[in-house]
Design a protein around this motif. Structure first.
Motif, mmCIF file in Angstrom:
data_model
loop_
_atom_site.group_PDB
_atom_site.id
_atom_site.type_symbol
_atom_site.label_atom_id
_atom_site.label_comp_id
_atom_site.label_asym_id
_atom_site.label_seq_id
_atom_site.Cartn_x
_atom_site.Cartn_y
_atom_site.Cartn_z
ATOM 1 N N TYR A 15 0.780 -1.249 0.094
ATOM 2 C CA TYR A 15 0.202 0.080 0.087
ATOM 3 C C TYR A 15 1.033 1.218 -0.063
ATOM 4 O O TYR A 15 0.331 2.241 -0.498
ATOM 5 C CB TYR A 15 -0.991 -0.137 1.076
ATOM 6 N N ALA A 16 2.106 1.058 0.559
ATOM 7 C CA ALA A 16 3.110 2.512 0.483
ATOM 8 C C ALA A 16 3.365 2.597 -1.062
ATOM 9 O O ALA A 16 3.417 3.744 -1.307
ATOM 10 C CB ALA A 16 4.103 2.098 1.257
ATOM 11 N N LEU A 42 1.439 1.750 -3.612
ATOM 12 C CA LEU A 42 0.370 2.212 -4.287
ATOM 13 C C LEU A 42 0.237 3.874 -3.972
ATOM 14 O O LEU A 42 -0.215 4.468 -4.812
ATOM 15 C CB LEU A 42 -1.009 1.355 -3.716
ATOM 16 N N SER A 43 0.424 4.100 -2.848
ATOM 17 C CA SER A 43 0.371 5.248 -2.520
ATOM 18 C C SER A 43 1.398 6.329 -3.443
ATOM 19 O O SER A 43 1.375 7.307 -3.778
ATOM 20 C CB SER A 43 0.612 5.760 -1.020
ATOM 21 N N ALA A 44 2.542 5.683 -3.582
ATOM 22 C CA ALA A 44 3.625 6.273 -4.341
ATOM 23 C C ALA A 44 3.462 6.468 -5.972
ATOM 24 O O ALA A 44 3.657 7.441 -6.385
ATOM 25 C CB ALA A 44 4.933 5.584 -4.223
ATOM 26 N N CYS A 52 0.222 6.601 -6.789
ATOM 27 C CA CYS A 52 -0.932 7.425 -7.199
ATOM 28 C C CYS A 52 -0.684 8.780 -6.623
ATOM 29 O O CYS A 52 -1.665 9.738 -6.488
ATOM 30 C CB CYS A 52 -2.046 6.765 -6.460
ATOM 31 N N ALA A 53 0.513 8.985 -6.048
ATOM 32 C CA ALA A 53 0.728 10.496 -5.561
ATOM 33 C C ALA A 53 0.718 11.593 -6.563
ATOM 34 O O ALA A 53 0.767 11.074 -7.854
ATOM 35 C CB ALA A 53 2.308 10.393 -4.953
ATOM 36 N N LEU A 72 5.260 -0.523 -10.263
ATOM 37 C CA LEU A 72 4.544 -0.906 -8.991
ATOM 38 C C LEU A 72 4.012 -2.339 -9.145
ATOM 39 O O LEU A 72 4.328 -3.271 -8.087
ATOM 40 C CB LEU A 72 2.916 -0.209 -9.056
ATOM 41 N N CYS A 91 -5.136 4.915 -11.053
ATOM 42 C CA CYS A 91 -5.368 5.318 -9.678
ATOM 43 C C CYS A 91 -6.831 5.533 -9.348
ATOM 44 O O CYS A 91 -7.337 5.694 -8.314
ATOM 45 C CB CYS A 91 -4.709 6.603 -9.296
#
Length: 107
Positions: free
Chosen positions: A30-31, A33-35, A37-38, A48, A104
């Motif tokens: 999830y980190a 994924l956050s990177a 979708c940032a 990813l 995203c």
């Protein structure tokens, strides 16, 4: 020391380590994924998918090695094996949605 002297240690390790492996995998997935979708898009989706796939293979491999070591342990060995299988399934369920994502926005 004989093999029986290590049996309690193997049982405790077999029960305690799979949830830790899953938790670390969950955080990494999830980190990542956050990177991806940032707003600055620190990762693209092929990167990813590669990162998540490799992390999943490593996590599943670590649980498999642990389960082989716990296999011969009496007592809580059965609980350790079932716990390992449950957390291996949890890792697979974490990674499937990630590998299906292409944007995203969930599409």
């Amino acid at each position: 020391m004989s093999r029986q002297d290590h049996a309690p240690h193997r049982q405790i390790t077999g029960i305690a380590v799979p949830p830790v492996i899953w938790a670390l995998h969950f955080i990494l997935v999830y980190a990542a994924l956050s990177a991806a979708c940032a707003p600055r898009a620190l990762l693209d989706f092929p990167a990813l998918h590669l990162l998540v796939g490799l992390a999943s293979l490593i996590a599943l491999g670590a649980i498999a090695v642990l389960m082989v070591r716990v296999r011969a342990a009496p007592g809580l060995g059965r609980a350790a094996r079932w716990g390992g299988l449950i957390f291996a399934a949890a890792i697979i369920m974490d990674v499937v949605p990630m590998l299906l994502l292409t944007t995203c926005n969930g599409g």
